[in-house]
Design a protein around this motif. Structure first.
Motif, PDB file in Angstrom:
ATOM      1  N   ILE A  61      33.429  39.824 111.885  1.00  0.00           N
ATOM      2  CA  ILE A  61      34.363  39.864 110.751  1.00  0.00           C
ATOM      3  C   ILE A  61      33.792  39.046 109.595  1.00  0.00           C
ATOM      4  N   SER A  68      32.759  40.425 105.923  1.00  0.00           N
ATOM      5  CA  SER A  68      33.281  39.766 104.729  1.00  0.00           C
ATOM      6  C   SER A  68      32.154  39.353 103.774  1.00  0.00           C
ATOM      7  N   TRP A 111      35.744  46.614 108.171  1.00  0.00           N
ATOM      8  CA  TRP A 111      35.418  46.301 109.564  1.00  0.00           C
ATOM      9  C   TRP A 111      36.478  46.812 110.522  1.00  0.00           C
ATOM     10  N   THR A 148      37.498  45.845 114.711  1.00  0.00           N
ATOM     11  CA  THR A 148      37.097  44.960 115.806  1.00  0.00           C
ATOM     12  C   THR A 148      37.697  45.402 117.134  1.00  0.00           C
ATOM     13  N   LEU A 204      45.307  52.545 116.660  1.00  0.00           N
ATOM     14  CA  LEU A 204      44.443  53.593 116.122  1.00  0.00           C
ATOM     15  C   LEU A 204      44.251  53.298 114.642  1.00  0.00           C
ATOM     16  N   THR A 205      43.010  53.135 114.241  1.00  0.00           N
ATOM     17  CA  THR A 205      42.738  52.706 112.867  1.00  0.00           C
ATOM     18  C   THR A 205      41.620  53.532 112.270  1.00  0.00           C
ATOM     19  N   ASP A 206      41.780  53.849 110.990  1.00  0.00           N
ATOM     20  CA  ASP A 206      40.707  54.494 110.241  1.00  0.00           C
ATOM     21  C   ASP A 206      40.043  53.449 109.358  1.00  0.00           C
ATOM     22  N   VAL A 207      38.742  53.342 109.504  1.00  0.00           N
ATOM     23  CA  VAL A 207      37.989  52.328 108.764  1.00  0.00           C
ATOM     24  C   VAL A 207      37.008  53.041 107.841  1.00  0.00           C
ATOM     25  N   GLU A 208      37.054  52.698 106.566  1.00  0.00           N
ATOM     26  CA  GLU A 208      36.104  53.310 105.625  1.00  0.00           C
ATOM     27  C   GLU A 208      34.680  52.863 105.934  1.00  0.00           C
ATOM     28  N   HIS A 226      44.465  44.120 108.614  1.00  0.00           N
ATOM     29  CA  HIS A 226      43.630  42.931 108.393  1.00  0.00           C
ATOM     30  C   HIS A 226      43.228  42.743 106.935  1.00  0.00           C
ATOM     31  N   ASP A 227      43.098  43.847 106.188  1.00  0.00           N
ATOM     32  CA  ASP A 227      42.720  43.698 104.781  1.00  0.00           C
ATOM     33  C   ASP A 227      43.849  43.047 103.974  1.00  0.00           C
ATOM     34  N   THR A 258      44.101  39.353 105.100  1.00  0.00           N
ATOM     35  CA  THR A 258      43.016  38.537 104.542  1.00  0.00           C
ATOM     36  C   THR A 258      43.342  38.143 103.098  1.00  0.00           C
ATOM     37  N   ASP A 263      40.988  38.926 113.814  1.00  0.00           N
ATOM     38  CA  ASP A 263      40.625  40.087 113.008  1.00  0.00           C
ATOM     39  C   ASP A 263      40.735  39.824 111.504  1.00  0.00           C
ATOM     40  N   ALA A 284      37.488  36.293 108.112  1.00  0.00           N
ATOM     41  CA  ALA A 284      37.261  36.798 106.750  1.00  0.00           C
ATOM     42  C   ALA A 284      37.853  35.831 105.720  1.00  0.00           C
ATOM     43  N   VAL A 314      41.825  47.502 100.308  1.00  0.00           N
ATOM     44  CA  VAL A 314      42.376  47.778 101.645  1.00  0.00           C
ATOM     45  C   VAL A 314      41.628  48.985 102.180  1.00  0.00           C
ATOM     46  N   ARG A 315      40.682  48.730 103.071  1.00  0.00           N
ATOM     47  CA  ARG A 315      39.795  49.822 103.480  1.00  0.00           C
ATOM     48  C   ARG A 315      39.946  50.202 104.939  1.00  0.00           C
ATOM     49  N   SER A 316      41.071  49.780 105.514  1.00  0.00           N
ATOM     50  CA  SER A 316      41.366  50.262 106.868  1.00  0.00           C
ATOM     51  C   SER A 316      42.846  50.587 106.918  1.00  0.00           C
ATOM     52  N   THR A 317      43.166  51.623 107.674  1.00  0.00           N
ATOM     53  CA  THR A 317      44.548  52.084 107.767  1.00  0.00           C
ATOM     54  C   THR A 317      44.921  52.230 109.230  1.00  0.00           C
ATOM     55  N   VAL A 318      45.978  51.560 109.627  1.00  0.00           N
ATOM     56  CA  VAL A 318      46.460  51.709 111.001  1.00  0.00           C
ATOM     57  C   VAL A 318      47.279  52.996 111.044  1.00  0.00           C
ATOM     58  N   THR A 319      46.882  53.909 111.936  1.00  0.00           N
ATOM     59  CA  THR A 319      47.567  55.202 111.964  1.00  0.00           C
ATOM     60  C   THR A 319      48.513  55.330 113.149  1.00  0.00           C
TER      61      THR A 319
END
Ligand SMILES: Cc1cc2nc3c(=O)[nH]c(=O)nc-3n(C[C@H](O)[C@H](O)[C@H](O)COP(=O)(O)OP(=O)(O)OC[C@H]3O[C@@H](n4cnc5c(N)ncnc54)[C@H](O)[C@@H]3O)c2cc1C
Lengths: 260, 316
Positions: free
Chosen positions: A131, A135, A141, A143, A168-172, B71-72, B75, B100, B104, B180-185
């Motif tokens: 992490i 950063s 990220w 994890t 369930l997560t989508d990470v760019e 987490h974004d 943070t 998580d 950061a 915010v580059r992560s999305t919990v689905t």
């Protein structure tokens, strides 16, 4: 696709050991490829086997860790980089932020599409470097990943939470993903791969090579003591032959009344 | 000095490690006559704030943004809160989500970070205790900086109780959505046929068993006892037993009358899932931390002791 995998040689303590000041003597320690990193490496190798590309293994450590790094080459990494110099050797403790700064400079130099790490190293178990690394890079990220599906601009991950629950997560992308054990079955290297890996070159970089000059690495964390923990519990330990200890345990079990 | 604890919630409920972190935070604050603040991001923050108002809490900062942990968002929100509150120590639970975002935050604000801490002391400076080498060795670290970020291991402090007289402050964090580059689905529960949490007697097997074929000897022991077979993580990772048998942090929490741990070292992630009335351990390493939690133990080769135990129990 180019994937950078961070690798640690994790140390474990033998059954019998002695503490000398802030260290345990090398003769009481064994070292091996960090358990979590083996899964991260395997995950990376599978991706490039499917889609083409390159897996670069990166470690921070003295020459002595090269045996472990060669394991990653035998198990499918295409190249390996080892970062070390006197400034790193002089550090009391390689804390997660320091590791992240060094690894971040390697990522800047290598420009991979993704970084895979293990969730933690088995010996110091900070679990924070991935992490901190994301950063420093300004990357996304994910994890404790135990399932991964990659698309061009996004990584669909399952993050393992507590108590048999997954998120369930989508990470760019680009992203740093820390990989959990069990996500795959790490391969065993063939004898031929092991032999080839013995001959391979490992690129050695110092901090200056990575553009981390002078006092780039300072840590305000100092180790002040190392000791065997006092046994908290009041465990009754039975001694004797297996038959004798088994008889003692059998009595304990019978007394719990669970065997009607 | 001020201590700022970050609370954690999931699916609408605050999680226990949040209240443990409050106790750790209060101890630290007491050591210097300082204040204890707590921050909570997302969810029903008002209800969370009420519950977080435990004895010794001076101020609850609520950041209303989103329902579940992201987490974004955490943070950004916590970094801004730290800059506003300027705590000497920032504390969070050492949980999957605590780990998580806190690294950061620390990286962003250049705070020294130590995770998985089991003891804390403040005497002119912060000293923390943590374990190394899977719990066989302990180390203390001193932190020479005006501020630090720490995660505290679940189960190491009792939960804060009672009701305090904390003020509640709605903290206005500015969340940059483009960062915010992560999305919990969603969430997914890992179920199975066997619920080890229901069993009264468990025989749990760890990496010491070495191979799938060797499982037979623990199976025989489980059979004579009428016990359910459970396992530590490596046994599951190797595919020797299905995932529903895993005991520990990411697996099930069990509370049987009898727990027999065979060839399990006793890392925090395993033993945090065991609350047994009677805990028996068989392990050939006298320094294995499993003996810290066991009531009865044998330091010997499981391949000798387990068959002997099975034989013995068959006769009784
Ligand atoms: C985020 C996260 C979540 C995790 N969740 C869990 C979880 O839910 N459950 C879990 O169990 N782990 C979990 N882990 C993994 C955990 O950190 C350890 O890796 C794991 O618990 C170790 O399992 P073990 O004790 O079986 O193996 P080891 O630590 O390898 O221990 C094996 C033991 O067997 C003993 N032994 C070996 N041979 C013999 C013999 N012949 N006779 C007697 N004793 C012998 C050894 O001395 C040793 O003590 C998690 C880790 C992470 C990072």
């Amino acid at each position: 696709m180019k994937i950078l995998v961070t690798i640690t040689e994790a140390r474990s303590v033998d059954t019998i050991f002695e503490i000398d000041g802030l260290d345990i003597d090398d003769r009481y320690l064994s070292s091996d490829l960090n358990e979590w990193d083996a899964y991260a490496l395997e995950e990376a190798v599978r991706r490039t086997e499917d889609e083409g590309g390159e897996v670069v293994a990166v470690t921070i450590g003295p020459e002595g860790v090269e045996g472990t790094i060669r394991q990653t080459l035998a198990k499918g990494a295409d190249r390996a980089i080892r970062v070390w110099d006197e400034q790193l050797a002089a550090l009391d403790l390689l804390d997660p932020l320091t590791k992240a700064a060094v690894l971040g400079a390697v990522v800047d130099a290598e420009r991979p599409d993704l970084v895979f790490t293990g969730v933690q190293s088995g010996d110091d178990a900070f679990g924070a470097t991935p992490i901190a690394l994301a950063s420093t890079l300004g990357w996304a990220w994910g994890t404790v990943v135990n399932d991964l599906r990659l698309e061009a601009s996004v990584a669909h991950v399952h993050r393992e939470l507590e108590g048999n629950l997954e998120e369930l997560t989508d990470v760019e992308r680009p992203a740093v993903l820390s990989i959990q054990t069990g996500i795959n079955e790490p391969r065993h290297a063939s004898l031929r791969d092991v032999t080839e890996a013995q001959q391979a070159d490992i690129a050695v970089r110092d901090l200056a090579d990575l553009g981390l000059g002078g006092d780039a690495l300072t840590s305000s964390i100092d180790q002040t003591a190392l000791y065997e923990p006092e046994r908290e519990g009041e465990a009754t330990i039975y001694e004797g032959s297996p038959e004798e200890t088994a008889a003692e345990l059998a009595t304990v079990i019978e007394e719990t009344g669970v065997m009607q | 000095m001020t201590v700022l604890v970050v609370a954690e919630h999931r699916r609408g409920e605050l999680r226990d490690p949040s209240f443990e972190a409050l106790t750790a935070g209060r101890e630290l604050a007491d050591a210097t006559g300082g204040d204890l603040h707590v921050g909570v991001v997302g969810g029903d923050v008002e209800r969370h704030a009420e519950r977080l108002n435990r004895e010794g809490v001076d101020l609850v900062h609520t950041v209303a943004h989103g329902e579940e942990f992201n987490h974004d968002v955490s943070t950004q929100a916590i970094a801004q809160l730290v800059e506003a509150v300027e705590p000497t120590v920032l504390l969070a639970p050492d949980t999957v989500n605590g780990l998580d975002y806190l690294p950061a935050v620390a990286e962003r604000l250049d705070l020294p970070l130590v995770t998985d801490v089991i003891d804390l002391e403040y005497d002119e400076g912060l000293t923390v205790t943590r374990e190394l080498y899977e719990g066989k060795v302990e180390t203390t670290l001193s932190i020479d900086a005006p501020r630090a970020a720490i995660t505290v291991r679940p189960g190491s402090w009792p939960q804060a109780e009672g009701t305090g007289d904390a003020e509640v402050d709605a903290f206005d964090a500015t969340i940059d959505e483009s960062a915010v580059r992560s999305t919990v689905t969603g969430f997914q529960e890992i179920g199975g046929e066997v619920d080890v949490a229901e069993a009264d007697v468990l025989v749990a097997v760890g990496r010491g068993i070495e191979s799938e074929d060797n499982l037979e000897i623990v199976r025989e022991l489980a059979d004579v006892l009428g016990a359910t077979l459970a396992a530590s993580r490596p046994v599951i990772d190797n595919g020797w037993l299905p995932a529903d048998r895993q005991v520990g942090q990411s697996g099930k929490t069990v509370s049987p009358e009898l727990y027999i741990a065979v060839g399990i070292s006793g890392t925090a992630q395993h033993v945090s899932g065991v609350r047994a009335e009677t805990f028996v351990a068989i392990n050939d390493d006298p320094n294995a931390p499993i003996f810290d939690v066991a009531d009865y133990g044998v330091v010997d080769d499981l391949f000798e002791v387990v068959p002997a135990l099975t034989e013995r129990l068959k006769r009784s």
